[in-house]
Design a protein around this motif. Structure first.
Motif, mmCIF file in Angstrom:
data_model
loop_
_atom_site.group_PDB
_atom_site.id
_atom_site.type_symbol
_atom_site.label_atom_id
_atom_site.label_comp_id
_atom_site.label_asym_id
_atom_site.label_seq_id
_atom_site.Cartn_x
_atom_site.Cartn_y
_atom_site.Cartn_z
ATOM 1 N N SER A 103 9.481 -3.938 6.412
ATOM 2 C CA SER A 103 9.992 -4.965 5.496
ATOM 3 C C SER A 103 8.882 -5.478 4.582
ATOM 4 O O SER A 103 9.091 -5.700 3.385
ATOM 5 C CB SER A 103 10.614 -6.127 6.279
ATOM 6 N N GLY A 104 7.687 -5.653 5.166
ATOM 7 C CA GLY A 104 6.552 -6.078 4.351
ATOM 8 C C GLY A 104 6.174 -5.027 3.322
ATOM 9 O O GLY A 104 5.846 -5.344 2.171
ATOM 10 N N ILE A 105 6.203 -3.763 3.736
ATOM 11 C CA ILE A 105 5.907 -2.666 2.807
ATOM 12 C C ILE A 105 6.921 -2.660 1.668
ATOM 13 O O ILE A 105 6.565 -2.506 0.492
ATOM 14 C CB ILE A 105 5.902 -1.322 3.557
ATOM 15 N N LEU A 106 8.209 -2.845 2.012
ATOM 16 C CA LEU A 106 9.257 -2.872 0.992
ATOM 17 C C LEU A 106 9.051 -4.036 0.019
ATOM 18 O O LEU A 106 9.177 -3.875 -1.200
ATOM 19 C CB LEU A 106 10.626 -2.976 1.659
ATOM 20 N N GLN A 107 8.720 -5.213 0.557
ATOM 21 C CA GLN A 107 8.503 -6.376 -0.302
ATOM 22 C C GLN A 107 7.321 -6.160 -1.235
ATOM 23 O O GLN A 107 7.395 -6.447 -2.438
ATOM 24 C CB GLN A 107 8.276 -7.621 0.563
ATOM 25 N N ARG A 108 6.230 -5.637 -0.691
ATOM 26 C CA ARG A 108 5.049 -5.407 -1.528
ATOM 27 C C ARG A 108 5.318 -4.320 -2.563
ATOM 28 O O ARG A 108 4.857 -4.401 -3.711
ATOM 29 C CB ARG A 108 3.844 -5.049 -0.654
#
Length: 312
Positions: free
Chosen positions: A290-295
Motif C-alpha cells: 500500500s505504501g509502494i502504491l501511494q508513493r
C-alpha cells in the motif's frame, strides 16, 4: 574462525536507521569480527556481543578529529565524516590498538559470512581490502593496523583541502569517478578534481603495498531475490559478502519490513524483504504494498503536473 583480530567501525549520529536490526542480526553470525559504533543515537537492545556502542556526540567527534589530525577540520554535518573514514586509524587510534586490521562499514547493509571472503590467507597477504575491483569502497574496507596504512591519507596531496572544506569529495573512494573506473579508465587517467584514496592506494601498490580489490558486494536486486540465511547471503548459486541497500532504501518502490524480530532467514527483492518461512504469504504480508502504491501514485502525479507545467 579467523586468527587475526578485526574491527569494523561506524560513526553515526542522529537516530538509528530502519535497517539497524537487519545489520545487527547479520553481525550476530560473524562473531570473529568486532563492530564499534560511535554514536549519540542511544543503545541498541538487539545488539549481539560483538557489537559495542561507544557513546560520543558529534561535537566530541569533531573535536577528536581536529586534535588527532592536528588541524582545524570542516566537519559541520555528519555526512562529511565519509571523507574522513580512511583516517580513523589515527582519529580512533586508542580504540583500535588491539586489532590486526580495522576498517569501516555502513549500517544500511547486511553481511553474509565474512570469513568466507576475508580469510586468513587474504589477511596475511594484503594490507588493504575492498569490496569492489575498481576502487576503495566506503561501505566496507579493511586496513592493516600499522603506521603505513593508517597514514595513507597523508599521501594524498589534497587531503588537507578535503578535510578543511565542508563539501563532500568522495575522497576515500574515487572523487565520483565510479562509472569511469567501471568502464575501464585507470584512476590515474580519470577526470577527477582531487587525488582520492583509490589513486593513493593504486600508486602505493606500485611501491609494495599489497592490495585486494575484489567483487564481493551486491548493491541492487534484479528479478531474482537474494537469500539471507543466518550466516550466508546467496543469489542463485553465488555467495556474496554483503548486500548494500544504498540504491533501494530511498526508492519509492522499496520498503523495509516492520519486523519485531528479524527472522533467521529471509529474501531480499527489489520491492522489499520477506520471511523465508512463509514463502506464500510472506511477500504479501511483509512488503508494504500500500505504501509502494501511494508513493508510486504520488510520483506519477508529480510527473504529470511537471510535464503539464513544462508544456505551458
Amino acid at each position: 574462525m579467523l586468527s587475526k583480530k578485526i574491527c569494523l567501525v561506524v560513526c553515526y549520529f542522529g537516530s538509528w536507521p530502519d535497517s539497524a536490526d537487519l545489520f545487527l542480526k547479520s553481525c550476530q553470525y560473524n562473531s570473529s569480527v568486532d563492530f564499534l559504533l560511535f554514536s549519540d543515537c542511544g543503545s541498541l537492545p538487539h545488539a549481539p556481543d560483538n557489537v559495542r556502542v561507544v557513546p560520543m556526540s558529534f561535537a566530541e567527534m569533531k573535536q577528536r578529529t581536529s586534535e588527532q589530525l592536528e588541524m582545524k577540520v570542516a566537519l559541520d554535518r555528519p555526512y562529511k565524516l565519509c571523507d574522513f573514514k580512511t583516517a580513523y586509524g589515527t582519529i580512533l587510534e586508542d580504540y583500535l590498538e588491539e586489532y590486526d586490521f580495522w576498517g569501516c562499514t555502513d549500517l544500511d547493509l547486511v553481511y553474509g559470512r565474512i570469513d568466507d571472503f576475508i580469510t586468513d590467507d587474504v589477511l596475511n597477504q594484503h594490507d588493504v581490502i575492498a569490496a569492489r575491483p575498481w576502487y576503495l569502497t566506503g561501505f566496507f574496507f579493511l586496513f592493516r593496523n600499522c603506521e603505513r596504512t593508517n597514514q595513507l591519507y597523508e599521501q594524498s596531496r589534497d587531503h588537507e583541502r578535503v578535510y578543511q572544506n565542508d563539501d563532500h569529495f568522495s575522497f576515500i573512494e574515487c572523487n565520483f569517478a565510479w562509472q569511469q573506473l567501471r568502464n575501464g579508465t585507470s584512476i590515474f587517467d580519470a577526470d577527477t578534481d582531487i587525488e582520492s584514496m583509490t589513486e593513493v592506494i593504486r600508486r602505493e601498490e606500485q611501491n609494495g603495498l599489497q592490495v585486494h580489490f575484489s567483487e564481493m558486494a551486491r548493491e541492487s536486486v534484479d528479478w531474482r531475490p537474494l537469500l539471507w540465511n543466518r550466516d550466508r547471503l546467496t543469489e542463485g548459486g553465488r555467495e556474496w559478502l554483503l548486500f548494500h541497500f544504498v540504491f533501494h532504501k530511498d526508492h519509492w518502490a522499496f520498503s523495509l519490513p516492520n519486523w519485531k524480530r528479524v527472522p533467521d532467514s529471509y529474501y531480499i527483492s527489489k520491492f522489499g524483504l520477506w520471511n523465508r518461512d512463509t514463502p506464500l504469504t510472506g511477500p504479501l504480508r511483509d512488503i508494504d504494498w500500500s505504501g509502494i502504491l501511494q508513493r508510486g501514485t504520488k510520483k506519477t502525479v508529480e510527473r504529470l503536473v511537471g510535464n503539464s507545467n513544462s508544456a505551458c
